[in-house]
Design an enzyme around this catalytic site. Sequence first.
Site, PDB file in Angstrom:
ATOM      1  N   LYS A   1       0.282  -4.632 -13.633  1.00 31.56           N
ATOM      2  CA  LYS A   1       0.444  -4.838 -12.459  1.00 31.56           C
ATOM      3  C   LYS A   1      -0.204  -3.733 -11.020  1.00 31.56           C
ATOM      4  O   LYS A   1      -0.408  -3.966 -10.360  1.00 31.56           O
ATOM      5  CB  LYS A   1       1.946  -3.890 -12.692  1.00 31.56           C
ATOM      6  CG  LYS A   1       3.089  -3.670 -10.980  1.00 31.56           C
ATOM      7  CD  LYS A   1       2.660  -4.806 -10.607  1.00 31.56           C
ATOM      8  CE  LYS A   1       3.112  -4.476  -8.578  1.00 31.56           C
ATOM      9  NZ  LYS A   1       4.445  -4.690  -8.516  1.00 31.56           N
TER      10      LYS A   1
ATOM     11  N   CYS B   1       3.868  -0.808  -2.107  1.00 34.30           N
ATOM     12  CA  CYS B   1       3.211  -0.190  -3.305  1.00 34.30           C
ATOM     13  C   CYS B   1       1.345  -1.328  -3.232  1.00 34.30           C
ATOM     14  O   CYS B   1       0.958   0.227  -3.709  1.00 34.30           O
ATOM     15  CB  CYS B   1       3.048  -2.320  -3.814  1.00 34.30           C
ATOM     16  SG  CYS B   1       5.194  -2.692  -3.389  1.00 34.30           S
TER      17      CYS B   1
HETATM   18  N1  SAJ Z   1      -2.826  -6.720   4.146  1.00 37.28           N
HETATM   19  C1  SAJ Z   1      -4.153  -6.201   5.225  1.00 37.28           C
HETATM   20  N2  SAJ Z   1      -5.057  -7.547   5.071  1.00 37.28           N
HETATM   21  C2  SAJ Z   1      -4.782  -8.681   4.517  1.00 37.28           C
HETATM   22  C3  SAJ Z   1      -3.962  -8.730   3.525  1.00 37.28           C
HETATM   23  C4  SAJ Z   1      -2.722  -8.136   3.683  1.00 37.28           C
HETATM   24  O1  SAJ Z   1      -4.485  -5.577   5.670  1.00 37.28           O
HETATM   25  O2  SAJ Z   1      -5.945  -9.929   4.293  1.00 37.28           O
HETATM   26  C5  SAJ Z   1      -1.961  -5.356   4.390  1.00 37.28           C
HETATM   27  C6  SAJ Z   1      -0.340  -6.378   5.047  1.00 37.28           C
HETATM   28  O3  SAJ Z   1      -0.686  -5.909   6.649  1.00 37.28           O
HETATM   29  C7  SAJ Z   1       0.366  -4.954   4.725  1.00 37.28           C
HETATM   30  C8  SAJ Z   1      -0.601  -4.899   3.452  1.00 37.28           C
HETATM   31  O4  SAJ Z   1      -1.500  -5.361   4.089  1.00 37.28           O
HETATM   32  O5  SAJ Z   1       0.377  -3.933   5.170  1.00 37.28           O
HETATM   33  C9  SAJ Z   1       0.694  -5.022   1.914  1.00 37.28           C
HETATM   34  O6  SAJ Z   1       0.743  -5.988   2.362  1.00 37.28           O
HETATM   35  P1  SAJ Z   1       0.839  -7.517   1.161  1.00 37.28           P
HETATM   36  O7  SAJ Z   1       1.334  -8.670   1.759  1.00 37.28           O
HETATM   37  O8  SAJ Z   1      -0.814  -8.010   0.967  1.00 37.28           O
HETATM   38  O9  SAJ Z   1       1.292  -6.836  -0.074  1.00 37.28           O
HETATM   39  P2  SAJ Z   1       2.858  -6.310  -0.197  1.00 37.28           P
HETATM   40  O10 SAJ Z   1       2.369  -5.042  -0.200  1.00 37.28           O
HETATM   41  O11 SAJ Z   1       3.828  -7.067   0.660  1.00 37.28           O
HETATM   42  O12 SAJ Z   1       2.964  -7.082  -1.973  1.00 37.28           O
HETATM   43  C10 SAJ Z   1       2.662  -6.644  -3.022  1.00 37.28           C
HETATM   44  C11 SAJ Z   1       1.826  -7.436  -3.271  1.00 37.28           C
HETATM   45  N3  SAJ Z   1       0.689  -7.387  -4.706  1.00 37.28           N
HETATM   46  C12 SAJ Z   1      -0.445  -8.412  -4.114  1.00 37.28           C
HETATM   47  O13 SAJ Z   1      -0.082  -9.073  -3.381  1.00 37.28           O
HETATM   48  C13 SAJ Z   1      -1.391  -7.981  -5.248  1.00 37.28           C
HETATM   49  C14 SAJ Z   1       3.348  -8.456  -4.092  1.00 37.28           C
HETATM   50  O14 SAJ Z   1       2.536  -9.068  -4.947  1.00 37.28           O
HETATM   51  C15 SAJ Z   1       3.861  -7.143  -5.391  1.00 37.28           C
HETATM   52  O15 SAJ Z   1       5.231  -7.225  -5.847  1.00 37.28           O
HETATM   53  C16 SAJ Z   1       4.028  -5.915  -4.246  1.00 37.28           C
HETATM   54  O16 SAJ Z   1       3.145  -5.027  -3.457  1.00 37.28           O
HETATM   55  C17 SAJ Z   1       5.155  -5.193  -5.267  1.00 37.28           C
HETATM   56  O17 SAJ Z   1       5.812  -4.799  -5.421  1.00 37.28           O
HETATM   57  O18 SAJ Z   1       3.632  -4.325  -5.926  1.00 37.28           O
END
Ligand code: SAJ
Length: 401
Positions: free
Chosen positions: A205, A259
Site C-alpha cells: 500500500k 495519503c
Molecule cells: N495530482 C497531481 N497530478 C496528477 C495526479 C494527481 O498533481 O497527475 C495531485 C492531486 O491534485 C492531489 C494529489 O495529487 O492533490 C493526490 O490525488 P490522487 O487523485 O492522485 O490520489 P488520492 O490522494 O485522492 O488517493 C490516493 C489513491 N492512490 C493511488 O492512486 C495510488 C487511492 O487509490 C488511495 O486509496 C488513496 O490515495 C489512499 O487512501 O491511500
Amino acid sequence: MIPNQTVCVLGLGYIGLPTAAVLASRGYRILGVDVNADVVKVVNSGDTHIVEPELDILVRGAVGSGRLTARTEPTAADVFMICVPTPLGPDRAPDITYVEKATESLCAVVREGNLVILESTSPPGTTERVAEIIAARTGLKPPAIRVAHAPERVLPGQILREVVENDRIVGGIDDASTAAAADFYRTFVSGALLLTDAKTAETAKLVENAYRDVNIAFANELSLVADRIGLDVWELIRLANHHPRVNILSPGPGVGGHCIAVDPWFLVHVAPEVTKLIHAARDVNDAKPGWVVAQVQAAAAAFGRPRIACLGLAYKPDIDDLRESPSVAVVRTLAAADFAELRVVEPNLEKHPEFALVSLDAALRDADIVVFLVGHREFRGIPAGTLEGKVVIDACGIRQV
Ligand code: SAJ
C-alpha cells in the site's frame, strides 16, 4: 451468500463510514464506532459528516433499516475492522496511536473465533502489533483469533464503487488469518483478492502511493524546467506522452489529500539511507505551492494592489475535500503576504472558516490576475473571452484536465 454476521467498524471517517454502509447494504449487521460523539450522533440520525457521492443515500438506508448503528465504544461482533487515521508524527515518523487505541478498545469485547482486520494504511509491522496487543490483553492468539491487513485503496470521489470493485491485497499474520479475511472480503468485493502476508500487504500500500508521488514529482519538476526555459509544460508532456512507453502525469500546485503526501514518509522512515528518490519526490511536491506563490507575486509586481481571483481550494478537482490541500496553502500564503485583494472561489463549499468565498462570476468580474488552482468542472467551462485582458496563472493545467 452473506453469513449472518455482525461487523464492528472502528473509525467512521472517509474509509470506515462508506465501508460500514456498503456492508450494511449487503446484509451485515454493522456497529460503527467512533470516539467522536458528534460523528456517532450524525450517523445515528441517518446523516453523514463527510461529502462523498451517494454516501448519504446509503447511510440513510442502512440506518433506516436498522442494519447500521453507531456508538462510541465497541460491542461484541464476529469481525472487527480498524479504519482509523495513521498520521505523521514528529520528524515525519508514522503515528500508529489511533490503531493502538482502537485495538485496545476492542480487547474488552473480542472473543475466540473473531477476525480482526486492519484497513488503515500502516507502516510495516503494525498488523503484528495489533495481534500483540490483543494477545497481551486477552490471551487470544492464533488459531483462537485471526488478524489480517487489507489496506484500503479507494479514491475519494469514487469510494462507493471502488470499495466493491477494486482488487484487494489481503495479508494475515498467518495463513489461516489470510484465508479468513479473504473469505470475508469475497462476500462484498467483486475485484480480485490478492493473498500475501501482513508485512507485504502493509508495504504494498505504501509503495502504491509512493509510486504516484514520485511520478507526480517528475511532472512537477518538469513544470519548473519548462518555466525556466520558456516552454509550455502541457504541450511538452502532451508530445512526450505520444511515445508508446511514456506516460507522464500532470503537474499541479502540489500534492494534497491525506495519503500521497503522507504514506511515502512511512517508507522513508523504515529505510532512510536507501530512499533518496522517494524523499526527493516529497520535497519536490512540497515545494510546489511556494513556487506558485512566487509566480503570483512576480505577476502582481506590475500592479499596485491587484485583485486576484484564486480559483479552487480543494485538494483535487470536483470534490470538497481540503485535507492537506496545496491550494489552501497557496491562498493562505498570499493572504498573509497582504499585497492584493483576494477573491477566493470554491464551488464545492458553502463557506470556509478562513477565507470569505465569493461566486465565480464575482471573482472574475474585476480580477486583474486569475490563478487556476484546481481543475473543477465550473472552471473548465469558463469561456476564454472572459479572461481577456487578465493575467492568467494556470497552476493545474485547466485547459488540459
Ligand atoms: N495530482 C497531481 N497530478 C496528477 C495526479 C494527481 O498533481 O497527475 C495531485 C492531486 O491534485 C492531489 C494529489 O495529487 O492533490 C493526490 O490525488 P490522487 O487523485 O492522485 O490520489 P488520492 O490522494 O485522492 O488517493 C490516493 C489513491 N492512490 C493511488 O492512486 C495510488 C487511492 O487509490 C488511495 O486509496 C488513496 O490515495 C489512499 O487512501 O491511500
